[in-house]
Design a protein around this motif. Structure first.
Motif, PDB file in Angstrom:
ATOM      1  N   VAL A 129      49.754  34.674  41.141  1.00 39.45           N
ATOM      2  CA  VAL A 129      49.342  34.589  39.733  1.00 39.45           C
ATOM      3  C   VAL A 129      47.819  34.491  39.627  1.00 39.45           C
ATOM      4  CG1 VAL A 129      49.473  33.180  37.639  1.00 39.45           C
ATOM      5  CG2 VAL A 129      51.531  33.569  39.001  1.00 39.45           C
ATOM      6  N   PHE A 130      47.238  33.648  40.478  1.00 40.08           N
ATOM      7  CA  PHE A 130      45.787  33.434  40.450  1.00 40.08           C
ATOM      8  C   PHE A 130      45.040  34.743  40.715  1.00 40.08           C
ATOM      9  CE2 PHE A 130      41.700  31.906  42.149  1.00 40.08           C
ATOM     10  CZ  PHE A 130      41.410  30.856  41.301  1.00 40.08           C
ATOM     11  N   ALA A 131      45.490  35.486  41.713  1.00 36.76           N
ATOM     12  CA  ALA A 131      44.832  36.745  42.076  1.00 36.76           C
ATOM     13  C   ALA A 131      45.061  37.820  41.012  1.00 36.76           C
ATOM     14  CB  ALA A 131      45.345  37.224  43.440  1.00 36.76           C
ATOM     15  N   SER A 132      46.291  37.915  40.520  1.00 37.31           N
ATOM     16  CA  SER A 132      46.581  38.943  39.515  1.00 37.31           C
ATOM     17  C   SER A 132      45.758  38.717  38.252  1.00 37.31           C
ATOM     18  CB  SER A 132      48.062  38.927  39.144  1.00 37.31           C
ATOM     19  OG  SER A 132      48.850  39.103  40.289  1.00 37.31           O
ATOM     20  N   ALA A 133      45.654  37.448  37.836  1.00 36.92           N
ATOM     21  CA  ALA A 133      44.851  37.141  36.652  1.00 36.92           C
ATOM     22  C   ALA A 133      43.391  37.499  36.909  1.00 36.92           C
ATOM     23  CB  ALA A 133      44.984  35.656  36.300  1.00 36.92           C
ATOM     24  N   ALA A 134      42.921  37.219  38.123  1.00 35.54           N
ATOM     25  CA  ALA A 134      41.540  37.560  38.467  1.00 35.54           C
ATOM     26  C   ALA A 134      41.329  39.072  38.388  1.00 35.54           C
ATOM     27  CB  ALA A 134      41.208  37.054  39.876  1.00 35.54           C
ATOM     28  N   MET A 182      39.389  44.727  43.551  1.00 39.35           N
ATOM     29  CA  MET A 182      40.301  44.732  42.405  1.00 39.35           C
ATOM     30  C   MET A 182      41.696  45.216  42.810  1.00 39.35           C
ATOM     31  SD  MET A 182      38.508  45.583  38.808  1.00 39.35           S
ATOM     32  CE  MET A 182      37.133  46.624  39.244  1.00 39.35           C
ATOM     33  N   ALA A 183      41.745  46.220  43.701  1.00 36.67           N
ATOM     34  CA  ALA A 183      43.049  46.712  44.173  1.00 36.67           C
ATOM     35  C   ALA A 183      43.791  45.596  44.894  1.00 36.67           C
ATOM     36  CB  ALA A 183      42.846  47.909  45.109  1.00 36.67           C
ATOM     37  N   ARG A 184      43.029  44.865  45.697  1.00 34.85           N
ATOM     38  CA  ARG A 184      43.678  43.779  46.419  1.00 34.85           C
ATOM     39  C   ARG A 184      44.211  42.733  45.435  1.00 34.85           C
ATOM     40  NH1 ARG A 184      42.555  38.242  49.261  1.00 34.85           N
ATOM     41  NH2 ARG A 184      44.771  38.066  49.631  1.00 34.85           N
ATOM     42  N   LEU A 185      43.355  42.356  44.475  1.00 40.08           N
ATOM     43  CA  LEU A 185      43.743  41.300  43.537  1.00 40.08           C
ATOM     44  C   LEU A 185      44.898  41.734  42.634  1.00 40.08           C
ATOM     45  CD1 LEU A 185      40.164  40.074  42.509  1.00 40.08           C
ATOM     46  CD2 LEU A 185      41.829  38.807  43.886  1.00 40.08           C
ATOM     47  N   LYS A 186      44.817  42.965  42.139  1.00 40.04           N
ATOM     48  CA  LYS A 186      45.815  43.396  41.158  1.00 40.04           C
ATOM     49  C   LYS A 186      47.101  43.897  41.803  1.00 40.04           C
ATOM     50  CE  LYS A 186      45.175  45.335  37.211  1.00 40.04           C
ATOM     51  NZ  LYS A 186      44.790  46.193  36.060  1.00 40.04           N
ATOM     52  N   THR A 187      47.014  44.412  43.006  1.00 35.02           N
ATOM     53  CA  THR A 187      48.194  45.050  43.602  1.00 35.02           C
ATOM     54  C   THR A 187      48.673  44.360  44.876  1.00 35.02           C
ATOM     55  OG1 THR A 187      47.435  47.139  42.695  1.00 35.02           O
ATOM     56  CG2 THR A 187      49.129  47.254  44.407  1.00 35.02           C
ATOM     57  N   SER A 188      47.768  44.176  45.818  1.00 36.43           N
ATOM     58  CA  SER A 188      48.217  43.666  47.126  1.00 36.43           C
ATOM     59  C   SER A 188      48.898  42.315  47.015  1.00 36.43           C
ATOM     60  CB  SER A 188      47.028  43.513  48.080  1.00 36.43           C
ATOM     61  OG  SER A 188      46.389  44.733  48.306  1.00 36.43           O
ATOM     62  N   VAL A 189      48.272  41.395  46.317  1.00 39.49           N
ATOM     63  CA  VAL A 189      48.715  40.006  46.423  1.00 39.49           C
ATOM     64  C   VAL A 189      50.124  39.819  45.861  1.00 39.49           C
ATOM     65  CG1 VAL A 189      48.151  37.585  46.033  1.00 39.49           C
ATOM     66  CG2 VAL A 189      46.310  39.236  46.355  1.00 39.49           C
TER      67      VAL A 189
END
Lengths: 355, 355
Positions: free
Chosen positions: A170-175, A198-205
């Motif tokens: 949740v923390f990463a996706s919100a970021a 951004m790819a990592r934060l929005k997709t990977s995590v």
């Protein structure tokens, strides 16, 4: 690119469906006691969840079983939690993008915008009613991801780890979502490292690392394999996102289910644009990219420049490079060969799609 | 009406501040690793939380201690969870109401709208950036309410009960928010029972029932007192909401911190309007109420009709009636006298304010 083309076919997906069905049955019954309108909101939310191919639950169930987990019913609650998180994120993402349609059918906001239009509201008023319903529905999905996680039976230390993994997702996706919004404040195209972050934060995590690590933790796997799965998920997710952005511009519309110039018209920040923005060709397309009035011919022109400048090849190469790194993490001795075999096709599919 | 005028002064409020401070410190540090923008979003969220008078934590701590709870540090995490839920709900409520200011200062959406305006975005674009940041910040507050609850040390059965109470608060608040949106689709003023239901859903459950019951459950109190506290919270919350709606129309602006005709201009559905809409006087004001062009003179006229038609007295009487019912629940033998004494002033204050 639909995540359902990334083939992982573990046992236990029926149990995930059962867990989701149970959850929505309970919630709809509860909502019905408040009123038919609230029940209808829950039905709409359920429909949003129903279309998916359960990519994240598949990763949860694969990691869990390949690492020795046997209680499919229990793991299914965990898979369902990640599915509900996914629903929450796409519902709120659509609010933020002011999208009223997903996969060709009205999303939560689209449905309530229509109802408001039918009730005689102004276009602006109806749009806002739709977005408001989207905010509320997304909140329900988000909070209930935590609720489903609470249903997972596990020793206290394992529960804490699972809580941390969901939290990190949740923390990463919100970021990632927030950085997207921030990026829209500037006409500059961010450097490649920001695109990758951004790819990592929005997709990977939340789509790769979280489900894999959660499944492994629930199975009682060792720290080393949990860490490797995190590394794999990070790089696979980045590869996936770069490839997806490529398909958003160059893919055929029938295969992606959306127009292949929406991303260009919105000026979506991608590795493609990051690359070309550092080259002299950028001058000829910078005023077209992100322009609401972009025509199909403009889009063709931009695409040609993206090919000729080498941006397309560069991005495809970058996706392949991250996919290859992802594969390397699976080579670790810590990863059992059955799990390796299950996850190899995920990255192969990513790269195959863009070549 | 500020909830801080409802006097409950238990011990342990410093521990609640500490729990919130710790939580935001950790979150800001984590966010800083992603980037200064995300850190700033967390700082904005913290500022939104900082202004409050901790009404809900006060109820948590009161119920907990008056029912024999001694571990203030532990209960403080529970209080902090309800405070964060409150933050989440007001941040998303402001998004839904398209409000950019709260208590005279820019809220999350207001802050990011300003930044977007400064970056040169159109008014519509800047507004949307503000609302998007509000959606994301509210998501963070909501999900972390669950996280703070996870920090509460308690036996498994107690944890489950606490989870159910938080869940009920979210479920009901979302329902109330949604019914509000649905109501805006019709020009009809809902019947009184719907107004009362919305007050219960939007106010009673998360601001009164939930905090009181959670505090009691953590203290290990018996089912009977938990149930009585639920009854008390329900009626006290309804009384509070009816009184608050009265103050929104008749209160002095300096005391409420907002204009006292915003509610009339927005056509906010209240017991006042529900009453008057069933009387012949309604015809003379129905076109003014909810009209964006309402002037101060119009508002004065509407207020006079609300007094002359008896709507004001009716609403004040209704608030007093719910307050009195709330008091009756406290008379139960199940409620220890110390807790009764702590909660009596809450309802007294509600009624005093509107007389």
């Amino acid at each position: 690119m639909d995540m359902d083309t990334l083939l992982v076919e573990p046992a236990g997906l029926e149990q995930v469906e059962d867990a989701l069905r149970r959850f929505f049955e309970e919630s709809k019954n509860r909502a019905a006691k408040i009123g038919p309108g609230y029940q209808a909101l829950w039905e709409t939310l359920e429909r949003c969840t129903a279309g998916g191919k359960r990519f994240r639950p598949r990763l949860v169930m694969s990691a869990y079983q390949m690492l020795g987990g046997r209680d499919l019913e229990n793991a299914a609650e965990l898979g369902a939690a990640f599915e509900l998180l996914h629903t929450a994120l796409i519902v709120h993402d659509d609010v933020i993008d002011r999208d009223f349609v997903r996969r060709g059918i009205p999303n939560v906001s689209g449905r309530y915008r229509s109802l408001a239009e039918a009730a005689g509201l102004s276009p602006d008023g109806a749009r806002h009613v739709g977005l408001s319903a989207g905010v509320i529905a997304g909140d329900l999905a988000l909070s209930n991801a935590y609720r489903l996680l609470e249903r997972v039976a596990a020793p206290p230390a394992t529960r804490r780890r699972l809580g941390d993994i969901l939290d990190e997702a949740v923390f990463a996706s919100a970021a990632g979502e927030f950085l997207d919004v921030e990026t829209s404040l500037s006409s500059d195209v961010p450097p490649l490292e920001d695109i990758v972050q951004m790819a990592r934060l929005k997709t990977s995590v939340y789509s790769f690392e979280g489900p894999l690590q959660a499944g492994a933790v629930l199975a009682g796997a060792g720290e080393d394999v949990v860490e490797r799965l995190g590394d794999f998920g990070r790089d696979a997710g980045i590869a996936y996102q770069i490839a997806d952005d490529l398909l958003g511009v160059f893919g055929s519309e029938t295969r992606t289910g959306k127009t292949n110039w929406g991303d260009l018209r919105e000026g979506k920040r991608t590795a493609l644009l990051s690359y070309v923005s550092g080259r002299p060709e950028w001058e000829s397309i910078s005023s077209l990219v992100g322009s609401p009035g972009m025509s199909a011919a403009d889009a063709d022109f931009v695409r040609r420049i993206l090919v000729d400048s080498g941006a397309k090849d560069y991005s495809a190469g970058l996706a392949a490079q991250y996919a290859s790194r992802a594969r390397t993490h699976l080579e670790s001795d810590a990863v059992p060969s059955a799990l390796r075999s299950a996850l190899q096709p995920v990255v192969t599919a990513v790269v195959d799609r863009v070549h």
